[in-house]
Design an enzyme around this catalytic site. Structure first.
Site, PDB file in Angstrom:
ATOM      1  N   GLY A  21       5.968  61.097 -40.068  1.00 16.60           N
ATOM      2  CA  GLY A  21       7.414  61.944 -41.317  1.00 16.60           C
ATOM      3  C   GLY A  21       7.570  62.920 -40.743  1.00 16.60           C
ATOM      4  O   GLY A  21       6.848  64.435 -39.260  1.00 16.60           O
ATOM      5  N   MET A  22       9.017  63.472 -41.002  1.00 16.44           N
ATOM      6  CA  MET A  22      10.064  64.303 -39.616  1.00 16.44           C
ATOM      7  C   MET A  22      11.060  64.841 -41.121  1.00 16.44           C
ATOM      8  O   MET A  22      12.380  65.542 -40.525  1.00 16.44           O
ATOM      9  CB  MET A  22      10.700  63.429 -38.871  1.00 16.44           C
ATOM     10  CG  MET A  22      10.282  65.088 -37.532  1.00 16.44           C
ATOM     11  SD  MET A  22      11.547  64.368 -36.285  1.00 16.44           S
ATOM     12  CE  MET A  22      12.037  65.513 -35.460  1.00 16.44           C
ATOM     13  N   THR A  24      10.989  68.600 -43.821  1.00 19.55           N
ATOM     14  CA  THR A  24      10.564  70.243 -43.507  1.00 19.55           C
ATOM     15  C   THR A  24       9.352  70.389 -42.112  1.00 19.55           C
ATOM     16  O   THR A  24      10.095  71.299 -41.470  1.00 19.55           O
ATOM     17  CB  THR A  24      10.427  70.535 -44.988  1.00 19.55           C
ATOM     18  OG1 THR A  24      11.836  70.436 -45.373  1.00 19.55           O
ATOM     19  CG2 THR A  24      10.666  72.241 -44.397  1.00 19.55           C
ATOM     20  N   GLY A  26       7.553  68.333 -40.673  1.00 23.44           N
ATOM     21  CA  GLY A  26       7.189  67.310 -39.467  1.00 23.44           C
ATOM     22  C   GLY A  26       8.195  68.515 -38.642  1.00 23.44           C
ATOM     23  O   GLY A  26       8.367  67.994 -37.416  1.00 23.44           O
ATOM     24  N   GLY A 143      -0.633  76.388 -48.136  1.00 26.17           N
ATOM     25  CA  GLY A 143       1.196  76.712 -47.060  1.00 26.17           C
ATOM     26  C   GLY A 143      -0.088  77.674 -46.214  1.00 26.17           C
ATOM     27  O   GLY A 143      -0.908  76.740 -45.134  1.00 26.17           O
ATOM     28  N   LYS A 214      -4.753  70.992 -55.889  1.00 27.33           N
ATOM     29  CA  LYS A 214      -5.394  72.063 -54.600  1.00 27.33           C
ATOM     30  C   LYS A 214      -6.581  72.304 -55.316  1.00 27.33           C
ATOM     31  O   LYS A 214      -7.694  73.028 -54.751  1.00 27.33           O
ATOM     32  CB  LYS A 214      -4.297  73.217 -54.916  1.00 27.33           C
ATOM     33  CG  LYS A 214      -3.291  72.018 -53.965  1.00 27.33           C
ATOM     34  CD  LYS A 214      -1.832  73.173 -54.297  1.00 27.33           C
ATOM     35  CE  LYS A 214      -0.282  73.199 -53.565  1.00 27.33           C
ATOM     36  NZ  LYS A 214       0.552  74.012 -53.363  1.00 27.33           N
TER      37      LYS A 214
END
EC number: 1.1.1.3
Length: 442
Positions: A21-22, A24, A26, A143, A214
């Site tokens: 995955g690339m 935000t 990645g 995060g 979470k």
């Protein structure tokens, strides 16, 4: 490069990394690996080399040479020159299959995928254990805020009793804006969408699904018990009104969407785990009350360490990539020195407490007829269902009166029966809202 002690890997053997995955996050991970190669080499003991990046579209310009990009993620994760796989693509499938394939091939995995971990940690942890690989997931919750590793390592000798936090930036932005401006939910949600804080389909955030995933991860780690998202009681914020925020302010509180996991004791004296997500009033003196905008914070209460608070950026490319890179360095160091990360710990196997058996305090807002005997009738229903009243505030209006009742701790089931009975009273026009009250000493 400064001289390092040579581990079992050897300084002349680069540690190969594949990124899935690339988007935000990645993109930031790839940038850090490339821009800080010397620092990473010194911290790990061997060069950390990007071997490939799996993407969906090869035609998009990503600033990388073509030989690094591939749409064949299945082959990439099992290549001989890949030692660590970083998964930042999100979603359940194909991420689940790709991570499993990597672990089964002995590759360590770093993931930020809370939705996957909330339901499949056990499966993935077993694969990691069976093939002596590492599974790291600090970035899956809050995060950049380090909370998973402190729970697993720093507090491993302590007994955690409670974890409560604001773990979704979108909902915190919305509630903070409603409290500050007096605007309605729909108007603030529209503004959050315009600013990029809310997705075009905000359901996962505003209905509490993201926070529930979470909460499940936090509970599993904190209480050594496997908890899935289906074990989490969940309510969102879409029914919160500006009047709720005004009423909260009048009693010295604010409203936050809280993710909570705590150890509770049943009537037989046995421990259970209560895991829940819902909007709740908290006193303005509580440390979470000051967390505004899109920030996150988690408070951990342990038997010996006491109350610990972790605060910071809960989302975004660079903050989340910071947590991913912390895990990547740990996994790479383990490869270099021949170590292992702590595996899944579920020895406690505590049962999950139902929401009906979970005690808390309540803030009940009623619209009633403005006549004699109404308060007595309302108080009678609370007493009949064994819900003790702490305070009552009455405000008159053209349409009648408003009663705001704050209870002492009561079982959810008892409060639900009380609300149902109140709605049947002739003197009660409507039960406007029922919000829980958390973070009080009582």
């Amino acid at each position: 490069m400064t001289e390092n002690k040579v581990g079992v890997w050897g300084q002349d053997h680069p540690i190969g990394v594949a990124v899935l995955g690339m988007g935000t996050v990645g993109t930031e991970v790839v940038r850090i690996i490339r821009d800080h190669a010397d620092d990473l080499c010194n911290r790990v003991g061997a060069p950390v080399v990007l071997r490939g990046v799996a993407v969906r579209d090869l035609t998009k310009d990503r600033g990388l040479s073509a030989d690094l990009l591939t749409t064949d993620a299945e082959t990439l994760v099992t290549r001989d020159d890949v030692d660590i796989v970083v998964e930042v693509m999100g979603g359940i499938d194909p991420a689940r299959a790709l991570i499993s394939a990597a672990l089964n091939a002995g590759k360590s995995v770093v993931t930020a995928n809370k939705a996957l971990l909330a339901d499949y940690t056990g499966e993935l942890a077993a694969a990691a254990e069976n093939h002596r690989a590492d599974l790291y997931f600090e970035a899956a919750v809050a995060g950049a805020i380090p909370v998973i590793r402190p729970l697993i390592q720093s507090l491993s000798g302590d007994r955690v009793n409670r974890v409560v936090g604001i773990v979704n930036g979108t909902t915190n932005f919305i509630l903070s804006a409603m409290a500050e401006t007096g605007a309605d939910y729909d108007d603030v949600l529209a503004e959050a969408t315009r600013l990029g804080y809310a997705e075009a389909d905000p359901t996962a955030d505003v209905e509490g699904y993201d926070a529930a995933a979470k909460a499940a991860i936090l509970a599993s780690v904190a209480f050594h018990t496997r908890v899935t998202s289906g074990d989490v009681y969940r309510e969102g914020i879409s029914k919160i009104t500006s009047e709720d925020l005004e009423t909260a302010a009048a009693v010295g509180c604010t409203v936050k969407l809280l993710a909570m996991a705590e150890r509770v004791t049943d009537e037989d004296g046995k421990d259970k785990v209560s895991v829940r997500v819902y909007p709740a009033l908290i006193p303005r003196k509580h440390p979470l009350a000051a967390v505004s905008g899109a920030f996150n914070a988690v408070v951990v209460e342990a038997e010996n360490a006491g109350r610990l608070m972790f605060y910071g950026q809960g989302a975004g490319g660079a903050p989340t990539a910071s947590a991913v890179m912390g895990d990547l360095v740990m996994a790479a160091r383990n490869k270099f020195f021949g170590g292992r990360a702590p595996g899944e710990s579920v020895y406690a196997e505590l049962p999950i407490a139902s929401i009906g058996d979970t005690p808390t305090r309540y803030h009940v807002n009623l619209q009633v007829a403005d006549r004699t005997g109404v308060l007595e009738a309302v108080a009678g229903e609370f007493a009949k269902h064994h819900v003790s009243i702490s305070t009552v505030r009455q405000e008159g209006s053209n349409a009648g009166a408003r009663l705001v009742v704050v209870t002492h701790h009561a079982q959810e089931s008892a409060l639900a029966d009380t609300v149902a009975a109140l709605a049947e009273l002739d003197s009660v026009t409507s039960v406007t809202s029922v919000l829980r009250l958390e973070g009080t000493e009582e």
